[in-house]
Design a protein around this motif. Structure first.
Motif, mmCIF file in Angstrom:
data_model
loop_
_atom_site.group_PDB
_atom_site.id
_atom_site.type_symbol
_atom_site.label_atom_id
_atom_site.label_comp_id
_atom_site.label_asym_id
_atom_site.label_seq_id
_atom_site.Cartn_x
_atom_site.Cartn_y
_atom_site.Cartn_z
ATOM 1 N N ALA A 61 -2.382 -0.961 -4.740
ATOM 2 C CA ALA A 61 -1.801 -0.021 -5.701
ATOM 3 C C ALA A 61 -0.818 -0.735 -6.619
ATOM 4 N N LEU A 62 -0.795 -0.316 -7.856
ATOM 5 C CA LEU A 62 0.098 -0.920 -8.842
ATOM 6 C C LEU A 62 1.548 -0.848 -8.383
ATOM 7 N N LYS A 63 1.953 0.284 -7.835
ATOM 8 C CA LYS A 63 3.334 0.435 -7.371
ATOM 9 C C LYS A 63 3.664 -0.608 -6.308
ATOM 10 N N TRP A 64 2.753 -0.828 -5.364
ATOM 11 C CA TRP A 64 2.998 -1.804 -4.304
ATOM 12 C C TRP A 64 3.091 -3.214 -4.903
ATOM 13 N N GLN A 65 2.219 -3.536 -5.843
ATOM 14 C CA GLN A 65 2.227 -4.866 -6.456
ATOM 15 C C GLN A 65 3.547 -5.142 -7.186
ATOM 16 N N ILE A 66 4.033 -4.151 -7.899
ATOM 17 C CA ILE A 66 5.309 -4.304 -8.611
ATOM 18 C C ILE A 66 6.454 -4.430 -7.616
ATOM 19 N N ASP A 67 6.485 -3.541 -6.636
ATOM 20 C CA ASP A 67 7.549 -3.588 -5.627
ATOM 21 C C ASP A 67 7.549 -4.925 -4.886
ATOM 22 N N ALA A 68 6.377 -5.428 -4.549
ATOM 23 C CA ALA A 68 6.275 -6.686 -3.800
ATOM 24 C C ALA A 68 6.859 -7.838 -4.608
ATOM 25 N N ARG A 69 6.627 -7.827 -5.906
ATOM 26 C CA ARG A 69 7.164 -8.905 -6.739
ATOM 27 C C ARG A 69 8.674 -8.771 -6.926
ATOM 28 N N LEU A 70 9.156 -7.546 -7.087
ATOM 29 C CA LEU A 70 10.585 -7.324 -7.300
ATOM 30 C C LEU A 70 11.401 -7.543 -6.035
ATOM 31 N N TRP A 71 10.831 -7.157 -4.890
ATOM 32 C CA TRP A 71 11.572 -7.176 -3.635
ATOM 33 C C TRP A 71 11.063 -8.209 -2.638
ATOM 34 N N ARG A 72 10.337 -9.204 -3.098
ATOM 35 C CA ARG A 72 9.739 -10.203 -2.206
ATOM 36 C C ARG A 72 10.755 -10.795 -1.227
ATOM 37 N N ALA A 73 11.972 -11.018 -1.670
ATOM 38 C CA ALA A 73 12.999 -11.618 -0.810
ATOM 39 C C ALA A 73 13.349 -10.706 0.367
ATOM 40 N N HIS A 74 13.169 -9.395 0.206
ATOM 41 C CA HIS A 74 13.530 -8.445 1.256
ATOM 42 C C HIS A 74 12.330 -7.973 2.069
ATOM 43 N N ALA A 75 11.156 -8.459 1.752
ATOM 44 C CA ALA A 75 9.927 -7.960 2.388
ATOM 45 C C ALA A 75 9.951 -8.136 3.904
ATOM 46 N N GLU A 76 10.388 -9.276 4.388
ATOM 47 C CA GLU A 76 10.395 -9.498 5.839
ATOM 48 C C GLU A 76 11.417 -8.627 6.546
ATOM 49 N N GLU A 77 12.516 -8.332 5.884
ATOM 50 C CA GLU A 77 13.554 -7.504 6.490
ATOM 51 C C GLU A 77 13.094 -6.066 6.684
ATOM 52 N N SER A 78 12.239 -5.577 5.806
ATOM 53 C CA SER A 78 11.831 -4.175 5.857
ATOM 54 C C SER A 78 10.768 -3.899 6.908
ATOM 55 N N HIS A 79 10.066 -4.933 7.356
ATOM 56 C CA HIS A 79 8.961 -4.780 8.316
ATOM 57 C C HIS A 79 7.927 -3.790 7.785
ATOM 58 N N GLU A 80 7.783 -3.732 6.493
ATOM 59 C CA GLU A 80 6.803 -2.811 5.913
ATOM 60 C C GLU A 80 5.547 -3.583 5.557
ATOM 61 N N ARG A 81 4.418 -2.976 5.867
ATOM 62 C CA ARG A 81 3.159 -3.628 5.547
ATOM 63 C C ARG A 81 2.248 -2.627 4.864
ATOM 64 N N ALA A 82 1.531 -3.090 3.890
ATOM 65 C CA ALA A 82 0.498 -2.280 3.256
ATOM 66 C C ALA A 82 -0.820 -3.009 3.488
ATOM 67 N N ALA A 83 -1.909 -2.296 3.335
ATOM 68 C CA ALA A 83 -3.224 -2.891 3.548
ATOM 69 C C ALA A 83 -4.220 -2.216 2.605
ATOM 70 N N HIS A 116 -5.841 13.116 -10.110
ATOM 71 C CA HIS A 116 -5.958 11.659 -10.127
ATOM 72 C C HIS A 116 -7.258 11.252 -10.787
ATOM 73 N N LEU A 117 -7.186 10.228 -11.615
ATOM 74 C CA LEU A 117 -8.373 9.740 -12.291
ATOM 75 C C LEU A 117 -8.837 8.393 -11.745
ATOM 76 N N VAL A 118 -8.018 7.744 -10.953
ATOM 77 C CA VAL A 118 -8.377 6.422 -10.419
ATOM 78 C C VAL A 118 -9.191 6.580 -9.137
ATOM 79 N N PRO A 119 -10.047 5.611 -8.846
ATOM 80 C CA PRO A 119 -10.838 5.669 -7.616
ATOM 81 C C PRO A 119 -9.940 5.617 -6.372
ATOM 82 N N LEU A 120 -10.456 6.114 -5.260
ATOM 83 C CA LEU A 120 -9.711 6.154 -4.006
ATOM 84 C C LEU A 120 -9.167 4.775 -3.625
ATOM 85 N N ARG A 121 -9.953 3.729 -3.817
ATOM 86 C CA ARG A 121 -9.509 2.391 -3.391
ATOM 87 C C ARG A 121 -8.252 1.912 -4.111
ATOM 88 N N TRP A 122 -7.864 2.559 -5.223
ATOM 89 C CA TRP A 122 -6.661 2.178 -5.971
ATOM 90 C C TRP A 122 -5.530 3.180 -5.783
#
Length: 132
Positions: A61-83, A116-122
């Motif tokens: 998801a676009l939101k996850w991609q943006i968040d991952a780039r902005l918050w990459r330094a905190h990613a391990e601390e949050s223990h959050e995973r997307a798939a 929603h207009l985007v396919p389920l996979r997005w």
């Protein structure tokens, strides 16, 4: 009124086998350290014929991609995973659940009266309806 509220470890739920007809896990599975054990506990406490509703984030998801780039330094601390959709399907199926249906989390669009207009996979998040 009269509801019982308690705090417990998701990997060792303090309930008897087959205690619940319905179970929800919304916005938390992606934070669990032992996802498989927690899913096993969810299956254990569901009655035969029960149903679980699990909502999880999509790494594509676009939101996850943006968040991952902005918050990459905190990613391990949050223990959050997307798939991906395929990866979540595998995680849930491997835990012994039968996937009855997969929907997208539509409340943001419905709140604005849109579809929603985007396919389920997005989709930003997936909502899985499961049977034990």
């Amino acid at each position: 009124p009269g509801a019982r509220v308690l705090r417990a470890n998701a990997e060792a739920l303090p309930f008897r086998d087959g205690s619940f007809d319905h179970l929800t896990c919304i916005g938390t599975l992606e934070h669990f350290l032992a996802t498989g054990r927690a899913l096993g506990e969810m299956r254990r406490v569901l009655k035969a014929g029960g149903r679980a509703c699990v909502m999880v984030p999509n790494v594509r998801a676009l939101k996850w991609q943006i968040d991952a780039r902005l918050w990459r330094a905190h990613a391990e601390e949050s223990h959050e995973r997307a798939a991906t959709l395929e990866e979540w399907r595998e995680v849930l199926s491997s835990a012994g659940f039968t996937i009855e249906r997969i929907e997208r989390d539509e409340w943001p669009a419905r709140r604005r009266g849109r579809r929603h207009l985007v396919p389920l996979r997005w989709a930003t998040q997936y909502v899985f309806l499961l049977r034990p």
